[in-house]
Design a protein around this motif. Structure first.
Motif, PDB file in Angstrom:
ATOM      1  N   GLY A  26     -69.856 -93.652  46.703  1.00 34.38           N
ATOM      2  CA  GLY A  26     -70.478 -94.184  47.905  1.00 34.38           C
ATOM      3  C   GLY A  26     -69.521 -94.428  49.055  1.00 34.38           C
ATOM      4  N   LEU A  27     -68.239 -94.344  48.803  1.00 33.14           N
ATOM      5  CA  LEU A  27     -67.244 -94.373  49.869  1.00 33.14           C
ATOM      6  C   LEU A  27     -65.983 -93.700  49.366  1.00 33.14           C
ATOM      7  CD1 LEU A  27     -64.874 -96.582  49.114  1.00 33.14           C
ATOM      8  CD2 LEU A  27     -66.490 -98.230  50.007  1.00 33.14           C
ATOM      9  N   SER A  28     -65.117 -93.340  50.283  1.00 35.64           N
ATOM     10  CA  SER A  28     -63.857 -92.700  49.922  1.00 35.64           C
ATOM     11  C   SER A  28     -62.773 -93.766  49.830  1.00 35.64           C
ATOM     12  CB  SER A  28     -63.462 -91.667  50.965  1.00 35.64           C
ATOM     13  OG  SER A  28     -62.194 -91.116  50.654  1.00 35.64           O
ATOM     14  N   ILE A  29     -62.177 -93.889  48.646  1.00 36.26           N
ATOM     15  CA  ILE A  29     -61.194 -94.961  48.481  1.00 36.26           C
ATOM     16  C   ILE A  29     -59.900 -94.682  49.229  1.00 36.26           C
ATOM     17  CG2 ILE A  29     -62.158 -95.604  46.240  1.00 36.26           C
ATOM     18  CD1 ILE A  29     -59.550 -94.432  44.992  1.00 36.26           C
ATOM     19  N   LYS A  30     -59.735 -93.459  49.750  1.00 36.16           N
ATOM     20  CA  LYS A  30     -58.481 -93.146  50.450  1.00 36.16           C
ATOM     21  C   LYS A  30     -58.296 -94.002  51.688  1.00 36.16           C
ATOM     22  CE  LYS A  30     -60.284 -89.290  53.220  1.00 36.16           C
ATOM     23  NZ  LYS A  30     -60.201 -89.989  54.497  1.00 36.16           N
ATOM     24  N   ASP A  31     -59.358 -94.639  52.149  1.00 43.71           N
ATOM     25  CA  ASP A  31     -59.274 -95.500  53.324  1.00 43.71           C
ATOM     26  C   ASP A  31     -59.212 -96.983  52.976  1.00 43.71           C
ATOM     27  OD1 ASP A  31     -61.597 -93.254  54.802  1.00 43.71           O
ATOM     28  OD2 ASP A  31     -59.427 -93.360  55.177  1.00 43.71           O
ATOM     29  N   HIS A  32     -58.961 -97.281  51.686  1.00 44.66           N
ATOM     30  CA  HIS A  32     -59.063 -98.671  51.259  1.00 44.66           C
ATOM     31  C   HIS A  32     -57.959 -99.094  50.311  1.00 44.66           C
ATOM     32  CE1 HIS A  32     -63.157 -99.281  52.858  1.00 44.66           C
ATOM     33  NE2 HIS A  32     -63.279 -97.995  52.607  1.00 44.66           N
ATOM     34  N   VAL A  33     -57.526-100.316  50.501  1.00 40.18           N
ATOM     35  CA  VAL A  33     -56.720-100.984  49.481  1.00 40.18           C
ATOM     36  C   VAL A  33     -57.616-101.253  48.277  1.00 40.18           C
ATOM     37  CG1 VAL A  33     -55.542-103.153  48.928  1.00 40.18           C
ATOM     38  CG2 VAL A  33     -55.164-102.064  51.159  1.00 40.18           C
ATOM     39  N   MET A  34     -57.051-101.090  47.085  1.00 42.41           N
ATOM     40  CA  MET A  34     -57.800-101.342  45.861  1.00 42.41           C
ATOM     41  C   MET A  34     -57.118-102.446  45.059  1.00 42.41           C
ATOM     42  SD  MET A  34     -60.354 -99.235  45.942  1.00 42.41           S
ATOM     43  CE  MET A  34     -60.939 -99.388  44.243  1.00 42.41           C
ATOM     44  N   GLY A  35     -57.923-103.285  44.444  1.00 43.13           N
ATOM     45  CA  GLY A  35     -57.352-104.383  43.678  1.00 43.13           C
ATOM     46  C   GLY A  35     -57.964-104.500  42.293  1.00 43.13           C
ATOM     47  N   TRP A  36     -57.204-105.106  41.401  1.00 41.10           N
ATOM     48  CA  TRP A  36     -57.702-105.501  40.081  1.00 41.10           C
ATOM     49  C   TRP A  36     -57.580-107.020  39.967  1.00 41.10           C
ATOM     50  CZ3 TRP A  36     -60.013-102.468  36.423  1.00 41.10           C
ATOM     51  CH2 TRP A  36     -59.846-101.094  36.513  1.00 41.10           C
ATOM     52  N   PHE A  37     -58.615-107.612  39.464  1.00 44.42           N
ATOM     53  CA  PHE A  37     -58.643-109.045  39.192  1.00 44.42           C
ATOM     54  C   PHE A  37     -59.072-109.236  37.744  1.00 44.42           C
ATOM     55  CE2 PHE A  37     -58.436-111.066  43.459  1.00 44.42           C
ATOM     56  CZ  PHE A  37     -58.466-109.918  44.237  1.00 44.42           C
TER      57      PHE A  37
END
Length: 128
Positions: A26-37
């Motif tokens: 639903g979106l391209s992660i290349k434009d986003h910081v990604m996190g794990w919690f």
């Protein structure tokens, strides 16, 4: 609609390894910081690691540095969390989250308000 799906959790022994995956649609992660919690039993959800849009900047929590490794494959819209030398205190539900920013701003990495999209989590249980 954005979907975030984690997988790879399980029950392991102390010292074992697991690799979690997080697939986003639903979106391209290349434009986003990604996190794990993660959320341990009876505790608040806590920050584990964050990775910027191209993997060039990564920040780990003190609890996992040196044992966990995050990576991302933008063409596959997937983020990974390699967890080695697991300890019982790593037992938790692990969540993947998409941040609204492209580059890491250190004042925001632990602020869940900057992560508009979350997965349902995957359970990791480490027994001694």
């Amino acid at each position: 609609q954005v979907h975030v799906v984690e997988s790879g959790g399980g029950s392991v022994q102390t010292g074992d390894s697991l690799r979690l995956s997080c697939v986003v649609s639903g979106l391209s992660i290349k434009d986003h910081v990604m996190g794990w919690f993660r959320r341990a039993p009876g505790k608040e959800r806590e920050f584990v690691v964050v990775i910027n849009w191209n993997g060039g900047v990564i920040e780990y929590s003190e609890a996992v540095v040196g044992r966990f490794t995050v990576s991302r494959d933008n063409p596959k819209n997937t983020v990974y969390l390699q967890m080695n030398s697991l300890k019982p205190e790593d037992t938790a539900i692990y969540y993947c989250a998409v941040q609204s920013l492209r580059d890491i701003t250190f004042s925001t990495i632990k602020d869940e308000g900057y992560y508009p999209y979350w997965g349902q989590g995957t359970q990791v249980t480490v027994s001694s």
